[in-house]
Structure formats: C-alpha cells, structure tokens
Scaffold this motif. Sequence first.
Motif, PDB file in Angstrom:
ATOM      1  N   ARG A 169     -25.351 -76.508 -44.758  1.00  0.00           N
ATOM      2  CA  ARG A 169     -26.414 -77.520 -44.557  1.00  0.00           C
ATOM      3  C   ARG A 169     -26.920 -78.097 -45.882  1.00  0.00           C
ATOM      4  NH1 ARG A 169     -29.023 -77.525 -39.406  1.00  0.00           N
ATOM      5  NH2 ARG A 169     -27.658 -76.439 -37.935  1.00  0.00           N
ATOM      6  N   ASP A 170     -26.238 -77.750 -46.976  1.00  0.00           N
ATOM      7  CA  ASP A 170     -26.636 -78.211 -48.314  1.00  0.00           C
ATOM      8  C   ASP A 170     -28.046 -77.758 -48.683  1.00  0.00           C
ATOM      9  OD1 ASP A 170     -24.232 -79.512 -48.937  1.00  0.00           O
ATOM     10  OD2 ASP A 170     -24.842 -81.282 -47.788  1.00  0.00           O
ATOM     11  N   ILE A 171     -28.429 -76.591 -48.209  1.00  0.00           N
ATOM     12  CA  ILE A 171     -29.710 -75.991 -48.595  1.00  0.00           C
ATOM     13  C   ILE A 171     -29.432 -75.067 -49.778  1.00  0.00           C
ATOM     14  CG2 ILE A 171     -31.634 -74.534 -47.853  1.00  0.00           C
ATOM     15  CD1 ILE A 171     -31.056 -75.435 -44.973  1.00  0.00           C
ATOM     16  N   ARG A 172     -29.932 -75.426 -50.926  1.00  0.00           N
ATOM     17  CA  ARG A 172     -29.556 -74.719 -52.148  1.00  0.00           C
ATOM     18  C   ARG A 172     -30.324 -73.421 -52.319  1.00  0.00           C
ATOM     19  NH1 ARG A 172     -29.179 -78.631 -57.227  1.00  0.00           N
ATOM     20  NH2 ARG A 172     -28.100 -76.747 -57.966  1.00  0.00           N
ATOM     21  N   VAL A 173     -29.575 -72.380 -52.695  1.00  0.00           N
ATOM     22  CA  VAL A 173     -30.133 -71.055 -52.975  1.00  0.00           C
ATOM     23  C   VAL A 173     -29.972 -70.801 -54.472  1.00  0.00           C
ATOM     24  CG1 VAL A 173     -29.896 -68.570 -52.509  1.00  0.00           C
ATOM     25  CG2 VAL A 173     -29.514 -70.235 -50.661  1.00  0.00           C
ATOM     26  N   PRO A 174     -31.043 -70.432 -55.199  1.00  0.00           N
ATOM     27  CA  PRO A 174     -32.400 -70.134 -54.729  1.00  0.00           C
ATOM     28  C   PRO A 174     -33.385 -71.296 -54.882  1.00  0.00           C
ATOM     29  CG  PRO A 174     -32.189 -69.362 -56.963  1.00  0.00           C
ATOM     30  CD  PRO A 174     -30.876 -70.012 -56.620  1.00  0.00           C
ATOM     31  N   ASP A 175     -32.885 -72.494 -55.165  1.00  0.00           N
ATOM     32  CA  ASP A 175     -33.810 -73.614 -55.426  1.00  0.00           C
ATOM     33  C   ASP A 175     -34.699 -73.904 -54.219  1.00  0.00           C
ATOM     34  OD1 ASP A 175     -32.592 -73.780 -57.859  1.00  0.00           O
ATOM     35  OD2 ASP A 175     -31.297 -75.460 -57.333  1.00  0.00           O
ATOM     36  N   ALA A 176     -34.092 -73.994 -53.041  1.00  0.00           N
ATOM     37  CA  ALA A 176     -34.862 -74.311 -51.831  1.00  0.00           C
ATOM     38  C   ALA A 176     -35.344 -73.052 -51.124  1.00  0.00           C
ATOM     39  CB  ALA A 176     -34.013 -75.155 -50.877  1.00  0.00           C
ATOM     40  N   ILE A 177     -34.555 -72.000 -51.189  1.00  0.00           N
ATOM     41  CA  ILE A 177     -34.916 -70.754 -50.503  1.00  0.00           C
ATOM     42  C   ILE A 177     -34.190 -69.594 -51.175  1.00  0.00           C
ATOM     43  CG2 ILE A 177     -33.036 -70.916 -48.782  1.00  0.00           C
ATOM     44  CD1 ILE A 177     -35.121 -69.859 -46.701  1.00  0.00           C
ATOM     45  N   SER A 178     -34.859 -68.437 -51.276  1.00  0.00           N
ATOM     46  CA  SER A 178     -34.259 -67.236 -51.861  1.00  0.00           C
ATOM     47  C   SER A 178     -33.644 -66.373 -50.763  1.00  0.00           C
ATOM     48  CB  SER A 178     -35.314 -66.432 -52.620  1.00  0.00           C
ATOM     49  OG  SER A 178     -35.759 -67.117 -53.769  1.00  0.00           O
ATOM     50  N   VAL A 179     -32.622 -65.595 -51.127  1.00  0.00           N
ATOM     51  CA  VAL A 179     -31.961 -64.697 -50.171  1.00  0.00           C
ATOM     52  C   VAL A 179     -31.801 -63.330 -50.815  1.00  0.00           C
ATOM     53  CG1 VAL A 179     -29.897 -64.241 -48.789  1.00  0.00           C
ATOM     54  CG2 VAL A 179     -30.738 -66.593 -49.031  1.00  0.00           C
ATOM     55  N   LEU A 180     -32.257 -62.293 -50.102  1.00  0.00           N
ATOM     56  CA  LEU A 180     -32.152 -60.906 -50.561  1.00  0.00           C
ATOM     57  C   LEU A 180     -31.387 -60.089 -49.536  1.00  0.00           C
ATOM     58  CD1 LEU A 180     -33.015 -58.567 -52.504  1.00  0.00           C
ATOM     59  CD2 LEU A 180     -35.064 -58.314 -51.071  1.00  0.00           C
ATOM     60  N   GLY A 181     -30.411 -59.329 -49.995  1.00  0.00           N
ATOM     61  CA  GLY A 181     -29.627 -58.467 -49.109  1.00  0.00           C
ATOM     62  C   GLY A 181     -30.034 -57.010 -49.220  1.00  0.00           C
ATOM     63  N   PHE A 182     -29.222 -56.133 -48.601  1.00  0.00           N
ATOM     64  CA  PHE A 182     -29.473 -54.696 -48.636  1.00  0.00           C
ATOM     65  C   PHE A 182     -28.130 -53.993 -48.481  1.00  0.00           C
ATOM     66  CE2 PHE A 182     -31.078 -50.568 -47.904  1.00  0.00           C
ATOM     67  CZ  PHE A 182     -32.461 -50.550 -48.054  1.00  0.00           C
ATOM     68  N   ASP A 183     -27.782 -53.118 -49.420  1.00  0.00           N
ATOM     69  CA  ASP A 183     -26.585 -52.249 -49.415  1.00  0.00           C
ATOM     70  C   ASP A 183     -25.854 -52.306 -50.747  1.00  0.00           C
ATOM     71  OD1 ASP A 183     -26.804 -51.156 -46.839  1.00  0.00           O
ATOM     72  OD2 ASP A 183     -25.714 -52.835 -45.939  1.00  0.00           O
ATOM     73  N   ASP A 184     -25.739 -53.514 -51.343  1.00  0.00           N
ATOM     74  CA  ASP A 184     -25.014 -53.720 -52.596  1.00  0.00           C
ATOM     75  C   ASP A 184     -23.515 -53.472 -52.426  1.00  0.00           C
ATOM     76  OD1 ASP A 184     -24.604 -54.386 -55.227  1.00  0.00           O
ATOM     77  OD2 ASP A 184     -25.199 -52.444 -56.039  1.00  0.00           O
ATOM     78  N   ILE A 185     -22.907 -54.200 -51.475  1.00  0.00           N
ATOM     79  CA  ILE A 185     -21.457 -54.142 -51.322  1.00  0.00           C
ATOM     80  C   ILE A 185     -20.819 -55.116 -52.305  1.00  0.00           C
ATOM     81  CG2 ILE A 185     -21.564 -53.396 -48.922  1.00  0.00           C
ATOM     82  CD1 ILE A 185     -20.931 -56.263 -48.076  1.00  0.00           C
ATOM     83  N   VAL A 186     -19.564 -54.876 -52.649  1.00  0.00           N
ATOM     84  CA  VAL A 186     -18.881 -55.631 -53.700  1.00  0.00           C
ATOM     85  C   VAL A 186     -18.837 -57.138 -53.432  1.00  0.00           C
ATOM     86  CG1 VAL A 186     -16.654 -55.967 -54.851  1.00  0.00           C
ATOM     87  CG2 VAL A 186     -17.528 -53.650 -54.469  1.00  0.00           C
ATOM     88  N   PRO A 187     -18.559 -57.613 -52.216  1.00  0.00           N
ATOM     89  CA  PRO A 187     -18.488 -59.077 -52.016  1.00  0.00           C
ATOM     90  C   PRO A 187     -19.757 -59.811 -52.433  1.00  0.00           C
ATOM     91  CG  PRO A 187     -17.521 -57.955 -50.129  1.00  0.00           C
ATOM     92  CD  PRO A 187     -18.150 -56.895 -50.987  1.00  0.00           C
ATOM     93  N   GLY A 188     -20.900 -59.140 -52.410  1.00  0.00           N
ATOM     94  CA  GLY A 188     -22.139 -59.787 -52.813  1.00  0.00           C
ATOM     95  C   GLY A 188     -22.154 -60.192 -54.270  1.00  0.00           C
ATOM     96  N   GLU A 189     -21.395 -59.484 -55.105  1.00  0.00           N
ATOM     97  CA  GLU A 189     -21.343 -59.829 -56.530  1.00  0.00           C
ATOM     98  C   GLU A 189     -20.633 -61.160 -56.751  1.00  0.00           C
ATOM     99  OE1 GLU A 189     -20.142 -56.731 -59.278  1.00  0.00           O
ATOM    100  OE2 GLU A 189     -20.257 -55.259 -57.646  1.00  0.00           O
ATOM    101  N   PHE A 190     -19.766 -61.539 -55.790  1.00  0.00           N
ATOM    102  CA  PHE A 190     -18.921 -62.719 -55.982  1.00  0.00           C
ATOM    103  C   PHE A 190     -19.291 -63.867 -55.046  1.00  0.00           C
ATOM    104  CE2 PHE A 190     -16.516 -58.877 -57.058  1.00  0.00           C
ATOM    105  CZ  PHE A 190     -16.212 -59.157 -58.383  1.00  0.00           C
TER     106      PHE A 190
END
Length: 345
Positions: free
Chosen positions: A269-290
């Motif tokens: 939707r062209d909603i830019r992260v983190p400019d328009a909204i921040s996103v926080l995850g939980f677990d720290d799996i490898v794909p999140g780094e990339f």
Amino acid sequence: MERKVNLKDVARDAEVSLSTASHALNGTAPLTIEVRERVLDSAKRLGYLDRRRKKATIAALHVLLLAIPDDAAPESDLNLVSWTILNGLRRECERRGIRIVPYVSSGRRIDGAEVRQIAISERADGIVVLNDDQPELIRSLASADMPVVIVNGEDPAMLVDTVTPENRFGARLGIEHLLALGHRRILHLTWKGRTTIQRRYDGFSDAYFAAQLPVPKDMIIEAEGYEPRHGEAAINALLHRDPTLKGATAVFCAADNLALGCLKALADRDIRVPDAISVLGFDDIVPGEFSRPPLSTVSVPTDRLGAAALALIEQRLIANDPQRPAHRLELGCHLVLRGSIAPPR
C-alpha cells in the motif's frame, strides 16, 4: 573399615582410562553412548553413583526422550523458533554424551500414554516435551516415574517443570520502548495461540498500566494464525475497513512471522516503515534481519531453552525427592533495534 569406592575403581571396572571415566560421569566431553553407559553401569553397580549423587556432583542424565508435535518437526521458515530450540538441545546433548530418543506425534497433539510407554522401553532418564502444554498431556506425564520438562509451554497446575522465554516481560519491554518514543496508539497483532502467546498480550497491557495510560483494547487485531500470510491478511483486512489503521503509529506483532506479513501488506500500500508507522516483532528469527526495513524485535533466547531443560531434569534426578515442587524457569529477553522503529511523526 570398608574402603570407599573411588573413581579409579570405576575406571578399572569399566575398562577405561581415569580421564574417560571422569568425562562420562561429569558430561564434560563427547563420548560414545556405549562407553558412557558402561562407565555409568560400573559406577552404579559399585555404589559410586549413589555416593556422588548425594553430593550433587554427577551428571545423572544419559538417555532423554524428546516428544515433538508433528507441526514442529519439519524444518521450514515457518517454525524457525522450534528448530532453533531443537538444535540448541541437540548440541547440548551431543556435548554431554546424552542419547536422544525422538518421538513425533501423529497429529498436532502428543499422546502422553504413548510417550510414557516409549520412555520406559528405552530406559529414558527424563522426558522433554516441546510446544505442547495441554492439561491432559501434562496430567498423563506427571504420573510417569521420571522427570518431565515442558519447553516453550506453561503448566498453570504446576505438576511438572517448565522452561519458557519471559514472554510477558519481553512484550512489556518492547511496548515500553515504543511508549518512550512517543507512540500511544499501538496496534497489537496476535492470534489465538497457546498461553505463551497470551502472555505477550499481558505484557502489552502491563506497559500501559506502568505508564499510567489506559490500555487501548480496541487496538487488538487477531490473525487466523501465526504465519506471514496470516499477518498480511489481517493488516490488509484492517486497511480495507480503515485506511488509517485506527490511527495507529506503531504495530506490535506477537511473532516475527506476523511482522513479516505486516511489512509486506504495508509495502504493497506504499505505507512507509518507519516513516508512517513503526513495526515491532517478537522472537528474533533470521529472516527479520533481511526484511525491508530490517525488523526491530524482542529477542528470545531460544537456543538456551534446551540446556535449561536438561539442567532441571538433572537437578530432579540428583535430588531424588518425590516431594520436590515443580519449577517454572523463565529466561530473559532483550530488545533488538533495527530499522523498523522510529518516533511518531
């Protein structure tokens, strides 16, 4: 006066060197299963094992039954948390010469009676169960005459030992960081998971209570499951109903898999992260780094849970105390900040 049996006697009886006998009894070097069991059998028969156990100086665990639900068994990007836990446990067992007897359930639920039967036939010293904390299973295994540890699960009845990440504390830590940055309208994207996932909602609420702010209960969004496609679908559905995402300036996802789906939905939707909204995850799996941007997350010590479970089993074996209360061990989490979080604009 009868002479006490010493380590040299054990080594001589088992036909191994003194150093090999020491490694076998203390779990300080990788040995073959045959050598380790021969030393332990000699130590037990000569009475040395009981004497050392009383002093709490021996590794008494040498055969472990590992029970896994079938959805945790296949290695894939969808269950990286489970596989990290399993690999950590496997490495620790290899290091200490502990033989693993694997049991994979035929369905999503583990059969406690079947696990007990296999554990007895394999002469297991203890049982580790991954990801399944159904009350019926716990009651069944609690009646087994051997130590049981549930890994990545909880037992509210406290019948058996459990090891989990500190899900509630970790979630609170993440939300407190978002609040400190100035975020107030924080979406919580979750799913109807086990108790461990519910604890992450508890931590979400705790952070608001601690900041003396009302918990935004209207900001809870439930996905159908924990996979990235479920997170993507939940965010797309909300965007369809409300393009402002209920006025949210941040999204806290109960798992990195959900966060990855959330990032995709926002990018589409062209909603830019983190400019328009921040996103926080939980677990720290490898794909999140990339991911784009790299995902900020609450890091869980998944590779340490297996070793902690082994320690609980050995403590129970050494104590040899039927009245020993169940232990609940929680390992701490920490925040990993990457590129998906910024102050609200």
